[in-house]
Write an enzyme that holds these catalytic residues in place. Structure first.
Site, PDB file in Angstrom:
ATOM      1  N   SER A 175      31.330  47.178  41.301  1.00 48.06           N
ATOM      2  CA  SER A 175      30.184  46.254  41.115  1.00 48.06           C
ATOM      3  C   SER A 175      28.925  47.253  40.631  1.00 48.06           C
ATOM      4  O   SER A 175      29.276  48.504  40.758  1.00 48.06           O
ATOM      5  CB  SER A 175      29.720  45.675  42.481  1.00 48.06           C
ATOM      6  OG  SER A 175      28.437  45.104  42.306  1.00 48.06           O
TER       7      SER A 175
ATOM      8  N   TYR B  45      28.094  46.914  51.458  1.00 45.74           N
ATOM      9  CA  TYR B  45      28.689  46.621  50.409  1.00 45.74           C
ATOM     10  C   TYR B  45      28.757  47.457  49.181  1.00 45.74           C
ATOM     11  O   TYR B  45      29.795  47.853  48.698  1.00 45.74           O
ATOM     12  CB  TYR B  45      28.142  45.052  49.875  1.00 45.74           C
ATOM     13  CG  TYR B  45      28.469  44.729  48.365  1.00 45.74           C
ATOM     14  CD1 TYR B  45      29.938  43.915  48.871  1.00 45.74           C
ATOM     15  CD2 TYR B  45      28.123  44.720  47.514  1.00 45.74           C
ATOM     16  CE1 TYR B  45      30.694  43.401  47.616  1.00 45.74           C
ATOM     17  CE2 TYR B  45      28.576  44.066  46.210  1.00 45.74           C
ATOM     18  CZ  TYR B  45      29.747  43.505  46.121  1.00 45.74           C
ATOM     19  OH  TYR B  45      30.398  43.069  45.083  1.00 45.74           O
TER      20      TYR B  45
HETATM   21  N1  NAP Z   1      29.834  37.463  41.461  1.00 49.63           N
HETATM   22  C1  NAP Z   1      29.309  38.813  41.223  1.00 49.63           C
HETATM   23  O1  NAP Z   1      28.038  38.890  40.923  1.00 49.63           O
HETATM   24  C2  NAP Z   1      30.094  40.220  41.329  1.00 49.63           C
HETATM   25  C3  NAP Z   1      29.338  41.298  40.861  1.00 49.63           C
HETATM   26  C4  NAP Z   1      29.953  42.428  41.246  1.00 49.63           C
HETATM   27  C5  NAP Z   1      31.291  42.604  41.755  1.00 49.63           C
HETATM   28  N2  NAP Z   1      32.032  41.411  42.186  1.00 49.63           N
HETATM   29  C6  NAP Z   1      33.283  41.417  42.975  1.00 49.63           C
HETATM   30  O2  NAP Z   1      33.979  40.501  42.146  1.00 49.63           O
HETATM   31  C7  NAP Z   1      35.178  40.119  42.973  1.00 49.63           C
HETATM   32  C8  NAP Z   1      35.447  38.653  43.095  1.00 49.63           C
HETATM   33  O3  NAP Z   1      34.398  37.819  43.588  1.00 49.63           O
HETATM   34  P1  NAP Z   1      33.700  36.766  43.130  1.00 49.63           P
HETATM   35  O4  NAP Z   1      32.450  36.918  42.614  1.00 49.63           O
HETATM   36  O5  NAP Z   1      34.714  36.073  42.156  1.00 49.63           O
HETATM   37  O6  NAP Z   1      33.380  35.884  44.288  1.00 49.63           O
HETATM   38  P2  NAP Z   1      34.204  34.429  44.951  1.00 49.63           P
HETATM   39  O7  NAP Z   1      34.057  33.592  43.975  1.00 49.63           O
HETATM   40  O8  NAP Z   1      33.377  34.540  46.466  1.00 49.63           O
HETATM   41  O9  NAP Z   1      35.730  35.134  45.062  1.00 49.63           O
HETATM   42  C9  NAP Z   1      36.210  35.835  45.919  1.00 49.63           C
HETATM   43  C10 NAP Z   1      37.512  35.861  45.933  1.00 49.63           C
HETATM   44  O10 NAP Z   1      38.227  36.718  46.947  1.00 49.63           O
HETATM   45  C11 NAP Z   1      39.096  35.983  47.788  1.00 49.63           C
HETATM   46  N3  NAP Z   1      39.075  36.584  49.335  1.00 49.63           N
HETATM   47  C12 NAP Z   1      38.440  36.849  50.023  1.00 49.63           C
HETATM   48  N4  NAP Z   1      38.762  37.221  51.236  1.00 49.63           N
HETATM   49  C13 NAP Z   1      40.118  37.498  51.057  1.00 49.63           C
HETATM   50  C14 NAP Z   1      41.176  37.768  51.833  1.00 49.63           C
HETATM   51  N5  NAP Z   1      41.376  38.311  52.914  1.00 49.63           N
HETATM   52  N6  NAP Z   1      42.493  37.709  51.171  1.00 49.63           N
HETATM   53  C15 NAP Z   1      42.534  37.437  49.867  1.00 49.63           C
HETATM   54  N7  NAP Z   1      41.608  36.804  49.044  1.00 49.63           N
HETATM   55  C16 NAP Z   1      40.360  37.074  49.696  1.00 49.63           C
HETATM   56  C17 NAP Z   1      38.720  34.345  48.109  1.00 49.63           C
HETATM   57  O11 NAP Z   1      39.534  33.548  48.044  1.00 49.63           O
HETATM   58  P3  NAP Z   1      39.975  32.911  49.494  1.00 49.63           P
HETATM   59  O12 NAP Z   1      38.689  32.762  50.237  1.00 49.63           O
HETATM   60  O13 NAP Z   1      40.565  31.590  49.052  1.00 49.63           O
HETATM   61  O14 NAP Z   1      40.811  33.816  50.340  1.00 49.63           O
HETATM   62  C18 NAP Z   1      38.104  34.519  46.433  1.00 49.63           C
HETATM   63  O15 NAP Z   1      39.252  33.791  45.467  1.00 49.63           O
HETATM   64  C19 NAP Z   1      34.778  40.558  44.348  1.00 49.63           C
HETATM   65  O16 NAP Z   1      35.388  41.830  44.695  1.00 49.63           O
HETATM   66  C20 NAP Z   1      33.302  40.967  44.007  1.00 49.63           C
HETATM   67  O17 NAP Z   1      32.822  42.023  45.093  1.00 49.63           O
HETATM   68  C21 NAP Z   1      31.289  40.192  41.881  1.00 49.63           C
END
Ligand code: NAP
Length: 251
Positions: A146, A159
């Site tokens: 990130s 985080y």
């Molecule tokens: N969106 C942003 O602005 C942003 C920026 C930088 C980095 N990121 C990173 O991108 C990645 C994806 O996040 P996102 O933004 O797409 O958020 P999101 O929509 O909340 O998706 C998170 C995903 O992680 C899964 N997850 C959470 N806990 C889990 C577990 N114990 N086992 C398996 N799966 C799990 C969730 O699925 P379930 O709940 O169904 O398990 C969901 O599919 C993360 O690593 C986040 O830190 C996001």
């Protein structure tokens, strides 16, 4: 089904956290371009709906309920890719959560969960995919950090620490996997529209982040395109790190 794309079509991709946000968008993007996808997350109903939708559209996709905090479940996910499609080309360690809060509020359970999912979950993804890739003498491990892995701000210490750890682990991995012809990529997005802000339990922090996302966040296919860029390079090109933000994002 879109036309075949060199470096994407036919590559077997395992995605953790494929039930929403960046993982879901990437599954759609790559499946439409002919990559067989193995979807993992805990919300299996969502995964199965996505897998059916992709399959109906002519893609290859399977879904498996997976909690990345359990190494046995992550191994089962990766092994399923190898059993079903014969190999694993890309491991996208994407599952994560961001329950930000000031350290002084002592949200110790949330610190533990971030460490378990954001760091240990990535390590388990490496543990599950590396033996197959070593045997194949090819593969690509893509880990999601990130902007917060590069910069720390108030409320985001834990985080940021987890996302910084992802970068450190991935750079160490990069140096160690040279003998096996394995590529590694760190992708560090800025604010991208997803369910991530919903993991924040402190109302004041959640509101500030929501306002920020409402103002600047960009669609999740921005992330999918960076994954596609890294994986579609010729085999002798290893894109090690991608950092990108919404044009409007200040920090
Ligand atoms: N969106 C942003 O602005 C942003 C920026 C930088 C980095 N990121 C990173 O991108 C990645 C994806 O996040 P996102 O933004 O797409 O958020 P999101 O929509 O909340 O998706 C998170 C995903 O992680 C899964 N997850 C959470 N806990 C889990 C577990 N114990 N086992 C398996 N799966 C799990 C969730 O699925 P379930 O709940 O169904 O398990 C969901 O599919 C993360 O690593 C986040 O830190 C996001």
């Amino acid at each position: 089904m879109a036309t075949s794309i060199e470096g994407i079509t036919g590559k077997v991709v395992v995605i953790t956290g494929a039930s929403s946000g960046l993982g879901e968008a990437t599954a759609r993007y790559l499946a439409e371009r002919g990559a067989p996808i193995v979807l993992g997350a805990r919300r299996v109903d969502r995964l199965e709906a996505l897998a059916s939708e992709l399959t109906r559209a002519g893609a290859k996709a399977v879904a498996l309920e997976t909690d990345v905090t359990d190494v046995a479940q992550v191994r089962r996910l990766v092994d399923a890719a190898v059993e079903k499609f014969g190999r694993i080309d890309v491991m996208l360690n994407n599952a994560g959560l961001m329950p930000q809060s000031p350290l002084a509020r002592l949200k110790i359970d949330e610190w533990d969960r971030m460490i378990d999912v954001n760091i240990k979950g990535v390590l388990y993804g490496i543990a599950a995919s590396l033996p197959h890739m070593q045997r194949q003498k090819s593969g690509h491990i893509i880990n999601v950090s990130s902007v917060a892995g590069h910069k720390v701000r108030a409320n985001g210490a834990v985080y940021s620490a987890t996302k910084s750890a992802v970068r450190v682990l991935t750079e160490g991995l990069r140096q160690e996997v040279k003998p096996y012809n394995i590529r590694t990529t760190i992708i560090s997005p800025g604010a991208v529209d997803s369910e991530l802000p919903q993991s924040i339990s402190e109302p004041d922090v959640a509101e500030a982040i929501r306002d920020f996302y409402d103002r600047v966040a960009i669609p999740a296919d921005s992330f999918a395109r960076t994954v596609a860029f890294a994986m579609s390079q010729p085999d002798d090109v290893d894109i090690n790190e991608i950092l990108y933000r919404p044009t409007l994002q200040e920090f």
